[in-house]
Design an enzyme around this catalytic site. Structure first.
Site, mmCIF file in Angstrom:
data_model
loop_
_atom_site.group_PDB
_atom_site.id
_atom_site.type_symbol
_atom_site.label_atom_id
_atom_site.label_comp_id
_atom_site.label_asym_id
_atom_site.label_seq_id
_atom_site.Cartn_x
_atom_site.Cartn_y
_atom_site.Cartn_z
ATOM 1 N N LYS A 1 9.160 3.071 1.090
ATOM 2 C CA LYS A 1 8.608 3.116 2.417
ATOM 3 C C LYS A 1 7.523 3.954 2.834
ATOM 4 O O LYS A 1 6.812 3.787 3.806
ATOM 5 C CB LYS A 1 9.903 3.685 3.402
ATOM 6 C CG LYS A 1 11.212 2.728 3.244
ATOM 7 C CD LYS A 1 12.062 3.171 4.224
ATOM 8 C CE LYS A 1 13.258 3.916 3.569
ATOM 9 N NZ LYS A 1 14.290 4.523 4.593
ATOM 10 N N ASP B 1 1.711 5.970 -1.105
ATOM 11 C CA ASP B 1 1.613 7.067 -0.306
ATOM 12 C C ASP B 1 1.097 8.143 -1.422
ATOM 13 O O ASP B 1 -0.144 9.035 -1.020
ATOM 14 C CB ASP B 1 2.618 7.661 0.575
ATOM 15 C CG ASP B 1 3.905 7.480 -0.512
ATOM 16 O OD1 ASP B 1 3.882 7.262 -1.524
ATOM 17 O OD2 ASP B 1 4.991 8.086 0.062
ATOM 18 N N ILE B 2 1.659 8.268 -2.521
ATOM 19 C CA ILE B 2 1.696 9.597 -3.147
ATOM 20 C C ILE B 2 2.006 9.190 -4.551
ATOM 21 O O ILE B 2 2.818 8.501 -5.063
ATOM 22 C CB ILE B 2 2.309 10.729 -2.799
ATOM 23 C CG1 ILE B 2 2.009 12.080 -3.544
ATOM 24 C CG2 ILE B 2 3.816 10.615 -2.971
ATOM 25 C CD1 ILE B 2 2.312 13.376 -2.655
ATOM 26 N N ASP C 1 2.803 11.020 -8.224
ATOM 27 C CA ASP C 1 3.479 12.610 -8.624
ATOM 28 C C ASP C 1 3.482 12.437 -10.442
ATOM 29 O O ASP C 1 2.324 12.606 -10.980
ATOM 30 C CB ASP C 1 4.771 12.576 -8.207
ATOM 31 C CG ASP C 1 5.270 14.382 -8.362
ATOM 32 O OD1 ASP C 1 4.465 15.135 -8.330
ATOM 33 O OD2 ASP C 1 6.488 14.249 -8.303
ATOM 34 N N SER C 2 4.383 12.041 -10.769
ATOM 35 C CA SER C 2 4.459 12.077 -12.336
ATOM 36 C C SER C 2 3.879 10.592 -12.770
ATOM 37 O O SER C 2 3.342 10.798 -13.741
ATOM 38 C CB SER C 2 5.828 11.587 -12.800
ATOM 39 O OG SER C 2 6.550 10.535 -12.044
ATOM 40 N N GLY C 3 3.752 9.840 -11.842
ATOM 41 C CA GLY C 3 3.120 8.286 -12.091
ATOM 42 C C GLY C 3 3.979 7.288 -12.755
ATOM 43 O O GLY C 3 3.834 6.253 -12.783
ATOM 44 N N LEU C 4 5.281 7.716 -12.962
ATOM 45 C CA LEU C 4 6.125 6.869 -13.493
ATOM 46 C C LEU C 4 6.504 5.731 -12.643
ATOM 47 O O LEU C 4 6.612 4.471 -13.254
ATOM 48 C CB LEU C 4 7.673 7.689 -13.730
ATOM 49 C CG LEU C 4 7.374 8.872 -15.115
ATOM 50 C CD1 LEU C 4 8.625 9.465 -14.702
ATOM 51 C CD2 LEU C 4 7.411 8.084 -16.184
ATOM 52 N N ASP D 1 7.936 11.515 3.426
ATOM 53 C CA ASP D 1 9.278 12.114 3.942
ATOM 54 C C ASP D 1 9.754 13.196 3.065
ATOM 55 O O ASP D 1 9.485 13.264 2.021
ATOM 56 C CB ASP D 1 10.546 10.974 4.316
ATOM 57 C CG ASP D 1 10.938 10.581 2.647
ATOM 58 O OD1 ASP D 1 10.268 10.230 1.932
ATOM 59 O OD2 ASP D 1 12.185 10.754 2.574
HETATM 60 P P1 IMP Z 1 6.131 9.548 -9.439
HETATM 61 O O1 IMP Z 1 6.876 8.239 -9.954
HETATM 62 O O2 IMP Z 1 6.761 10.700 -9.836
HETATM 63 O O3 IMP Z 1 4.506 9.301 -9.136
HETATM 64 O O4 IMP Z 1 6.813 9.717 -7.756
HETATM 65 C C1 IMP Z 1 6.242 8.998 -6.717
HETATM 66 C C2 IMP Z 1 7.075 9.059 -5.537
HETATM 67 O O5 IMP Z 1 8.017 10.116 -5.282
HETATM 68 C C3 IMP Z 1 6.290 8.695 -4.164
HETATM 69 O O6 IMP Z 1 6.110 7.466 -4.038
HETATM 70 C C4 IMP Z 1 7.230 9.505 -3.213
HETATM 71 O O7 IMP Z 1 8.236 8.463 -2.594
HETATM 72 C C5 IMP Z 1 7.900 10.457 -4.021
HETATM 73 N N1 IMP Z 1 7.073 12.133 -3.905
HETATM 74 C C6 IMP Z 1 6.702 12.718 -4.857
HETATM 75 N N2 IMP Z 1 5.982 13.571 -4.441
HETATM 76 C C7 IMP Z 1 6.332 13.720 -3.118
HETATM 77 C C8 IMP Z 1 5.891 14.458 -1.841
HETATM 78 O O8 IMP Z 1 5.098 15.545 -2.097
HETATM 79 N N3 IMP Z 1 6.308 14.210 -0.800
HETATM 80 C C9 IMP Z 1 6.944 13.214 -0.485
HETATM 81 N N4 IMP Z 1 7.347 12.389 -1.495
HETATM 82 C C10 IMP Z 1 6.855 12.654 -2.707
HETATM 83 MG MG MG Z 2 6.666 6.341 -2.651
#
Ligand code: IMP
Ligand code: MG
Length: 178
Positions: A39, A96-97, A99-102, A155
């Site tokens: 979302k 939106d963001i 983080d790990s990129g997974l 969120d």
């Molecule tokens: P990844 O797979 O670790 O890149 O996770 C990305 C997802 O984790 C994002 O799409 C967010 O839903 C959530 N997420 C990671 N970091 C944050 C943060 O700082 N604030 C809010 N959501 C986050």
């Molecule tokens: Mg997300």
């Protein structure tokens, strides 16, 4: 819980306009399909699509990752797929963001198999130092260091998506909601 403004609404607005210009330049004369990741990206998507000067359709996908609330566990699944064929189209995945990129890496793998003409990634916030997989993001709003951010669609346990700014939360300080 303490929150500190990281990006004001003016800074966000300016950056979205710049991204819109860049994308419009890169895809001049072409049509786009934005694929928003629900979302968190819903507000960014709605601003970005209006910052484009090229025609753009939009669809949405929803991913779920299991594990701790604020840390990606690595187990990612699609819980709502897009409803549009992407074959032969210029697709930009909007999140939106990262983080790990997974989650984005997995989504990219799935979408590439559907043979789009091109597939680009656009994220508003990039926590680059936290990357666990190699992932090239074509369009980035802001790069930040570690820290949990909320607002502008992002969120924390479904709260704070409505904030017009992007704030960093101090997870150490829990207090009664005011
Ligand atoms: P990844 O797979 O670790 O890149 O996770 C990305 C997802 O984790 C994002 O799409 C967010 O839903 C959530 N997420 C990671 N970091 C944050 C943060 O700082 N604030 C809010 N959501 C986050
Ligand atoms: Mg997300």
């Amino acid at each position: 819980m303490d929150k500190k403004i990281l990006f004001t609404r003016q800074e966000i607005e300016r950056r979205v306009a710049e991204l819109g210009e860049r994308i419009s330049r890169d895809f001049e004369g072409k049509e786009l399909l934005l694929v928003g990741v629900l979302k968190g990206s819903f507000i960014f998507c709605s601003d970005l699509i209006r910052a484009l000067t090229v025609p753009a359709a939009i669809d949405f996908v929803r991913l779920a990752s299991y594990g701790a609330q604020t840390v990606s566990s690595g187990a990612v699944t699609i819980t709502k797929d897009i409803e549009t064929s992407i074959e032969g189209k210029h697709v930009i995945v909007v999140d939106d963001i990262v983080d790990s990129g997974l989650s984005l890496a997995l989504l990219k793998d799935i979408l590439v198999k559907r043979r789009p003409k091109s597939l680009s990634l656009c994220v508003f916030i990039d926590k680059r130092t936290r990357r666990q997989v190699e992932l090239e993001v074509d369009y980035v709003g802001f790069t930040i260091d570690d820290g949990f951010v909320v607002g502008y669609g992002l969120d924390m346990n479904e709260r704070f998506r409505e904030l017009p700014e992007i704030c960093v939360v101090d997870e150490g300080k829990e207090s009664e909601p005011s």
